[in-house]
Design a protein around this motif. Structure first.
Motif, PDB file in Angstrom:
ATOM      1  N   HIS A 167       0.855  -1.193   0.000  1.00 60.60           N
ATOM      2  CA  HIS A 167       0.000   0.000   0.000  1.00 60.60           C
ATOM      3  C   HIS A 167       0.885   1.235   0.000  1.00 60.60           C
ATOM      4  O   HIS A 167       1.928   1.273   0.661  1.00 60.60           O
ATOM      5  N   VAL A 168       0.438   2.251  -0.733  1.00 55.58           N
ATOM      6  CA  VAL A 168       1.115   3.546  -0.775  1.00 55.58           C
ATOM      7  C   VAL A 168       0.081   4.617  -0.471  1.00 55.58           C
ATOM      8  O   VAL A 168      -0.981   4.669  -1.108  1.00 55.58           O
ATOM      9  N   GLY A 169       0.382   5.449   0.514  1.00 56.88           N
ATOM     10  CA  GLY A 169      -0.513   6.564   0.789  1.00 56.88           C
ATOM     11  C   GLY A 169      -1.290   6.436   2.078  1.00 56.88           C
ATOM     12  O   GLY A 169      -0.744   6.001   3.102  1.00 56.88           O
ATOM     13  N   ASP A 170      -2.561   6.812   2.050  1.00 55.62           N
ATOM     14  CA  ASP A 170      -3.413   6.990   3.215  1.00 55.62           C
ATOM     15  C   ASP A 170      -3.391   5.772   4.137  1.00 55.62           C
ATOM     16  O   ASP A 170      -3.886   4.697   3.777  1.00 55.62           O
ATOM     17  N   VAL A 174      -5.205   5.232   6.679  1.00 53.83           N
ATOM     18  CA  VAL A 174      -6.556   4.879   7.120  1.00 53.83           C
ATOM     19  C   VAL A 174      -7.131   3.755   6.268  1.00 53.83           C
ATOM     20  O   VAL A 174      -7.929   2.939   6.739  1.00 53.83           O
ATOM     21  N   ALA A 175      -6.718   3.670   5.006  1.00 57.83           N
ATOM     22  CA  ALA A 175      -7.185   2.592   4.137  1.00 57.83           C
ATOM     23  C   ALA A 175      -6.771   1.224   4.657  1.00 57.83           C
ATOM     24  O   ALA A 175      -7.389   0.211   4.314  1.00 57.83           O
ATOM     25  N   LEU A 176      -5.732   1.182   5.484  1.00 59.57           N
ATOM     26  CA  LEU A 176      -5.287  -0.067   6.110  1.00 59.57           C
ATOM     27  C   LEU A 176      -5.818  -0.211   7.533  1.00 59.57           C
ATOM     28  O   LEU A 176      -5.455  -1.161   8.235  1.00 59.57           O
ATOM     29  N   GLY A 177      -6.635   0.735   7.956  1.00 55.80           N
ATOM     30  CA  GLY A 177      -7.139   0.689   9.321  1.00 55.80           C
ATOM     31  C   GLY A 177      -6.169   1.248  10.339  1.00 55.80           C
ATOM     32  O   GLY A 177      -6.325   1.010  11.542  1.00 55.80           O
ATOM     33  N   ILE A 178      -5.188   2.000   9.883  1.00 60.98           N
ATOM     34  CA  ILE A 178      -4.187   2.605  10.777  1.00 60.98           C
ATOM     35  C   ILE A 178      -4.609   4.044  11.044  1.00 60.98           C
ATOM     36  O   ILE A 178      -4.611   4.881  10.142  1.00 60.98           O
ATOM     37  N   ASP A 179      -4.972   4.348  12.271  1.00 58.33           N
ATOM     38  CA  ASP A 179      -5.498   5.670  12.608  1.00 58.33           C
ATOM     39  C   ASP A 179      -4.416   6.691  12.910  1.00 58.33           C
ATOM     40  O   ASP A 179      -4.629   7.890  12.721  1.00 58.33           O
ATOM     41  N   ASP A 180      -3.269   6.228  13.413  1.00 64.66           N
ATOM     42  CA  ASP A 180      -2.252   7.166  13.889  1.00 64.66           C
ATOM     43  C   ASP A 180      -0.871   6.574  13.642  1.00 64.66           C
ATOM     44  O   ASP A 180      -0.483   5.605  14.308  1.00 64.66           O
ATOM     45  N   LEU A 181      -0.118   7.155  12.722  1.00 59.29           N
ATOM     46  CA  LEU A 181       1.222   6.648  12.425  1.00 59.29           C
ATOM     47  C   LEU A 181       2.166   6.824  13.608  1.00 59.29           C
ATOM     48  O   LEU A 181       3.188   6.133  13.677  1.00 59.29           O
ATOM     49  N   VAL A 183       5.465  10.488   1.447  1.00 56.29           N
ATOM     50  CA  VAL A 183       4.301   9.613   1.407  1.00 56.29           C
ATOM     51  C   VAL A 183       4.605   8.386   2.261  1.00 56.29           C
ATOM     52  O   VAL A 183       5.683   7.788   2.125  1.00 56.29           O
ATOM     53  N   PRO A 184       3.691   7.967   3.149  1.00 54.77           N
ATOM     54  CA  PRO A 184       3.922   6.718   3.869  1.00 54.77           C
ATOM     55  C   PRO A 184       3.751   5.525   2.926  1.00 54.77           C
ATOM     56  O   PRO A 184       2.750   5.416   2.222  1.00 54.77           O
ATOM     57  N   VAL A 185       4.765   4.651   2.933  1.00 56.71           N
ATOM     58  CA  VAL A 185       4.757   3.470   2.063  1.00 56.71           C
ATOM     59  C   VAL A 185       4.827   2.245   2.979  1.00 56.71           C
ATOM     60  O   VAL A 185       5.650   2.194   3.896  1.00 56.71           O
ATOM     61  N   PHE A 186       3.984   1.262   2.697  1.00 55.39           N
ATOM     62  CA  PHE A 186       3.800   0.129   3.598  1.00 55.39           C
ATOM     63  C   PHE A 186       4.182  -1.179   2.903  1.00 55.39           C
ATOM     64  O   PHE A 186       3.701  -1.464   1.810  1.00 55.39           O
ATOM     65  N   TRP A 187       5.033  -1.940   3.582  1.00 49.54           N
ATOM     66  CA  TRP A 187       5.439  -3.260   3.105  1.00 49.54           C
ATOM     67  C   TRP A 187       4.882  -4.337   4.037  1.00 49.54           C
ATOM     68  O   TRP A 187       4.789  -4.136   5.260  1.00 49.54           O
TER      69      TRP A 187
END
Length: 281
Positions: A210-213, A215-222, A238-242
């Motif tokens: 996932h790249v970006g928001d 919240v789309a992953l259910g993560i409310d607070d980085l 941009v937050p990038v998720f692996w």
């Protein structure tokens, strides 16, 4: 930060020898790093032993091992299996050290509950435990930096932030649970480079999920990761998720096997394999 829900980790490390991390951990061999961890050094391993592959550890009793292997096979993005031991073995073909002592930290689970964070699991290890070494995204971080992509947790000398998501892994036998992801902030203009570089490492999580928001992953607070520590996300990034190899530990917490032993998140097994082994053209 320890495993979410665990007792105060300092209470488990009383009596340890206090050691100082080397000035250049990236220049160490796996044997040198493992000797330091065996001697009591507790530190996240991002940036250690440049060129040598790091791995997640999860060990479960033999009766649960097939289900865990099937869980990994059905969820290869977060659970890429690099090696599996025979029951009771304390080393592996990729890890000539002692899996009970040569990582910088461990979590012990009983029926899914984290009951101890310890520097040595010798007294917890059973003759029927089967250990899995799971690919780790630290393996591609040198390649990211060589491509000019910053790796913020190394820059800030912090443990990589990891988060449970709202995405469910495909269940297998007794194992189920959420996908766990690691996050690295990337300048917007370098996101394509980060995807290109990491896609060449499919055996250690590969391209982002996932790249970006968040919240789309259910993560409310980085700033409140479930594992690891928060890092700065700067203007224009941009937050990038692996996918993350802590996913099997989340599955242990959800599935509650009688016993499991994992690495302390971010405190990896430094293997005898080279990163280049896991690069595809």
């Amino acid at each position: 930060m320890g495993v979410s829900g665990a007792a105060d980790p300092d209470s488990f490390f009383t009596g340890m020898v206090v050691m100082t991390a080397p000035i250049d951990p990236g220049g160490l061999s796996p044997e040198q790093a493992r000797a330091l961890f065996r001697g009591g050094l507790r530190v996240p391993t991002a940036g250690w032993c440049a060129g040598w592959t790091q791995a997640n550890l999860i060990a479960v009793p033999r009766d649960h091992a097939y289900d865990l292997l099937l869980f990994a096979q059905r969820n290869p993005k977060p659970c890429p299996v690099l090696d599996v031991t025979e029951p009771g073995e304390t080393s592996a073909s990729l890890f000539s050290g002692d899996l009970r002592t040569d990582l910088p930290g461990y979590v012990v689970y009983e029926r899914g509950e984290p009951v101890a964070e310890v520097p040595d699991v010798t007294r917890h290890w059973c003759d029927d435990l089967v250990a899995f070494l799971i690919g780790c995204s630290f393996t591609f971080e040198d390649a990211l930096r060589e491509a000019g992509v910053p790796v913020r947790h190394i820059e800030q000398d912090r443990n990589v932030p990891m988060y449970r998501t709202n995405r469910r892994c495909r269940p297998a036998g007794s194992f189920r649970g959420p996908l766990v992801v690691s996050m690295r902030p990337v300048p917007a203009g370098l996101v394509a480079d980060a995807v290109r570089v990491t896609s060449r490492y499919p055996s250690v999580h590969g391209a982002p999920v996932h790249v970006g928001d968040p919240v789309a992953l259910g993560i409310d607070d980085l700033d409140r990761p479930d594992f690891g520590e928060p890092v700065d996300v700067r203007a224009g990034e941009v937050p990038v998720f692996w996918a993350c190899g802590v996913t099997p530990q989340a599955a242990v917490m959800a599935s509650r096997p009688s016993l499991a032993i994992g690495h302390l998140p971010g405190h990896m097994a430094v293997t005898d394999a080279r990163d280049a082994r896991y690069v595809v053209p």
